[in-house]
Enzyme design. Structure first.
Site, short mmCIF file in Angstrom:
data_model
loop_
_atom_site.label_atom_id
_atom_site.label_comp_id
_atom_site.label_asym_id
_atom_site.label_seq_id
_atom_site.Cartn_x
_atom_site.Cartn_y
_atom_site.Cartn_z
N GLY A 120 -1.90 -4.91 -0.65
CA GLY A 120 -0.83 -3.95 -0.35
C GLY A 120 -1.46 -2.61 -0.01
O GLY A 120 -2.22 -2.07 -0.82
N TRP A 140 0.50 3.77 -2.64
CA TRP A 140 -0.14 3.55 -3.94
C TRP A 140 -1.31 2.56 -3.81
O TRP A 140 -2.37 2.76 -4.40
CB TRP A 140 0.88 3.09 -4.98
CG TRP A 140 0.32 3.10 -6.38
CD1 TRP A 140 0.11 2.02 -7.19
CD2 TRP A 140 -0.10 4.26 -7.12
NE1 TRP A 140 -0.42 2.43 -8.38
CE2 TRP A 140 -0.56 3.79 -8.38
CE3 TRP A 140 -0.16 5.63 -6.87
CZ2 TRP A 140 -1.06 4.64 -9.37
CZ3 TRP A 140 -0.65 6.49 -7.84
CH2 TRP A 140 -1.10 6.00 -9.07
N ARG A 183 -0.75 -7.00 5.15
CA ARG A 183 -0.34 -8.20 5.89
C ARG A 183 -0.59 -8.01 7.39
O ARG A 183 -0.59 -6.87 7.89
CB ARG A 183 1.12 -8.57 5.59
CG ARG A 183 2.10 -7.56 5.92
CD ARG A 183 3.52 -7.77 5.49
NE ARG A 183 4.16 -6.47 5.61
CZ ARG A 183 4.41 -5.87 6.77
NH1 ARG A 183 4.12 -6.45 7.93
NH2 ARG A 183 4.94 -4.65 6.80
N LYS A 212 12.42 3.86 -15.29
CA LYS A 212 12.24 5.30 -15.03
C LYS A 212 12.75 5.61 -13.62
O LYS A 212 13.21 6.72 -13.36
CB LYS A 212 10.80 5.74 -15.26
CG LYS A 212 9.78 5.16 -14.29
CD LYS A 212 9.33 6.14 -13.24
CE LYS A 212 8.58 5.42 -12.14
NZ LYS A 212 8.27 6.29 -11.00
N ASP A 214 6.43 9.35 -17.38
CA ASP A 214 6.58 9.39 -15.93
C ASP A 214 7.77 10.25 -15.51
O ASP A 214 8.09 10.33 -14.32
CB ASP A 214 6.77 7.96 -15.40
CG ASP A 214 5.98 7.70 -14.11
OD1 ASP A 214 5.50 8.67 -13.50
OD2 ASP A 214 5.85 6.53 -13.73
#
Lengths: 320, 320
Positions: free
Chosen positions: B7, B11, B31, B187, B239
């Site tokens: 990915g 992030w 991908r 969150k 967070d």
């Protein structure tokens, strides 16, 4: 109901405004010569709100206390004991209900404000606390919030909530006076720490501060006989928005200015609470790493950034 | 150690940058046809950071998985199951350690991501999670933070922490996988609620949101077999700075735009989590008033301001 508010600073004046709004007969007291009282007497407003004419202003303490069934106190926490030495000499206190609307601990003893109250006013005196989040600026614009009322006497809690609950302030019944008082006082300490992180460019560590700070405070509350979940309630965590994130928070601003070397004219209330926590940490043998770091910075003049970073980069370990 | 990151969104690309920084040999997979991958291949940077040349880029999933000892996954939570159906058919998975670096719950089942993982990859597969606060923008400017790694296998937790701990990210060992996964996913829900309060002009209710929201979520965690204190740790409360208060938070922004009627191009991850919580609330018979209010707003199209205010002005009661 006849209500008196003792202390005409920002919060005390708001309390008078609010008590009037919920249809009480209100007296607002300030000490003789108080600049705030003089301004209010002349203009019936301050920079935050306009007081209705029906709120009576006075500097006569005896009369303010005698005429009221519930007496709200909002003065500096470090002046509470000397103030109560005066109040306790007044006649006719027996059936009065006092509510401490202030956040702090006695700096040189670590005592909670209701402890100070009982020591000066006698164990039989009726006292509660009124704590939690809320900006004066928001309430006067009709933006509601939730707050908490607590006492050792459930009758006091219920009486105060019944007298003041409205669609502007929704009260919860506090169930842990120790936890709520420690929580309310120590949110100012976390506010200073947050300000220091802001000032040092480490605002993103405020998340870790919230998670780690609440953790250590819940340990001291438990050690003192309170409930370790209370710190996560309205009186502490519920006040983080106003204290850790608002540019208006005195304590956050104090921490930020301290780091930046900007002179400050008035010590934030949280500074006295840091000192109080230093006593409590030793008395109850509970480690309070964040509070201790602030003590080192503020009272032992260690280098702020280094202490803060060391604090968050302590060795790897289990979280709870 | 050979590390692959699956990915290459914001992030995932950060994770590759970070793994390289702590001296691993890093492959970053996207991908085939991925726009992010094409940009990275052409420029070796994105809008947040520059990837060192030594980070290898590939769209060959089999090779990315085969070459690595630890595999970090950072894709959309709702695509995890179908993605793992592909991964699970690859050879040589037995001794690999997978780490889910994502926050979410499966919308239509309420399942945690490690549950989805085990269902698709087999109960014997090794999996952990890497959660907690931290902005890419801050890490690349060398501003440290604390995060948490967890797993059902303590060996996995320790391996991942040992491989990735540094003076930039200080890890805590997670002790409650259920609590940490629910906390990390939810969150985002609190972020949407915070954004709605911001958008409606009720930012000062974010304090009450934090106190009341953590409370209801800790109830569902306990009902699911987790520890009710975990919600107050790094994965959830820790967070909040990044999620409830940062203008950059996608979920907070989504909530704010929703209230203001500004069209949004992409649903925030927290929307799927609201749906998941709706299932969990029924399955475990736990009342989740704030999550339910968001469900009514987002899925039943009730009027936002009215639902939010009703929520905070519920009848007086005990806090805990």
């Amino acid at each position: 109901m006849n209500i008196s508010v003792l202390g005409c600073g920002r919060w005390g004046t708001f309390l008078a405004w609010y008590a009037n709004r919920v249809h009480h007969t209100v007296t607002l007291w300030g000490r003789p010569g108080s600049k705030n009282l003089m301004t209010l007497t002349a203009e019936h407003k301050n920079e935050y709100l306009e007081l209705p004419e029906s709120v009576r202003l006075t500097d006569d303490l005896e009369e303010a206390v005698r005429s009221a069934e519930i007496i709200l106190i909002s003065i500096s926490a470090q002046q509470l004991r000397s103030f109560l030495k005066t109040v306790s000499k007044l006649p006719g206190l027996k059936d009065k209900t006092f509510v401490l609307c202030m956040k702090g601990l006695e700096a040189d003893t670590g005592k909670r404000l209701t402890q100070v109250f009982k020591e000066e006013m006698g164990a039989a005196a009726h006292v509660g606390v009124w704590l939690g989040p809320g900006h004066v600026q928001d309430f006067t614009r009709n933006i509601p919030n939730c707050m908490v009322v607590g006492s050792d006497e459930i009758g006091v809690t219920k009486k105060v909530v019944e007298a003041f609950n409205s669609d502007l302030i929704r009260f919860y019944y506090g169930q842990d006076l120790i936890g709520n008082e420690i929580g309310a006082a120590t949110k100012n300490v976390m506010g200073i720490a947050a300000g220091m992180l802001d000032g040092a460019g480490y605002s993103s560590l405020k998340g870790a501060l919230m998670a780690r700070g609440t953790r250590e405070l819940s340990r001291i509350v438990r050690a003192m006989g309170g409930n370790d979940i209370t710190i996560y309630g309205l009186s502490h965590l519920g006040d983080y928005e106003a204290t850790l994130f608002s540019p208006h928070s005195n304590n956050r601003r104090f921490g930020e200015d301290y780091v930046k070397g900007i002179p400050f004219h008035k010590l934030a209330e949280g500074v006295a609470t840091v000192e109080a926590l230093h006593h409590l940490s030793q008395e109850y043998e509970v480690e309070l790493p964040i509070c201790h770091a602030l003590y080192e910075i503020l009272f032992e003049h260690k280098e702020t950034s280094k202490v803060l970073i060391d604090l968050f980069l302590r060795p790897v370990k289990f979280e709870f």
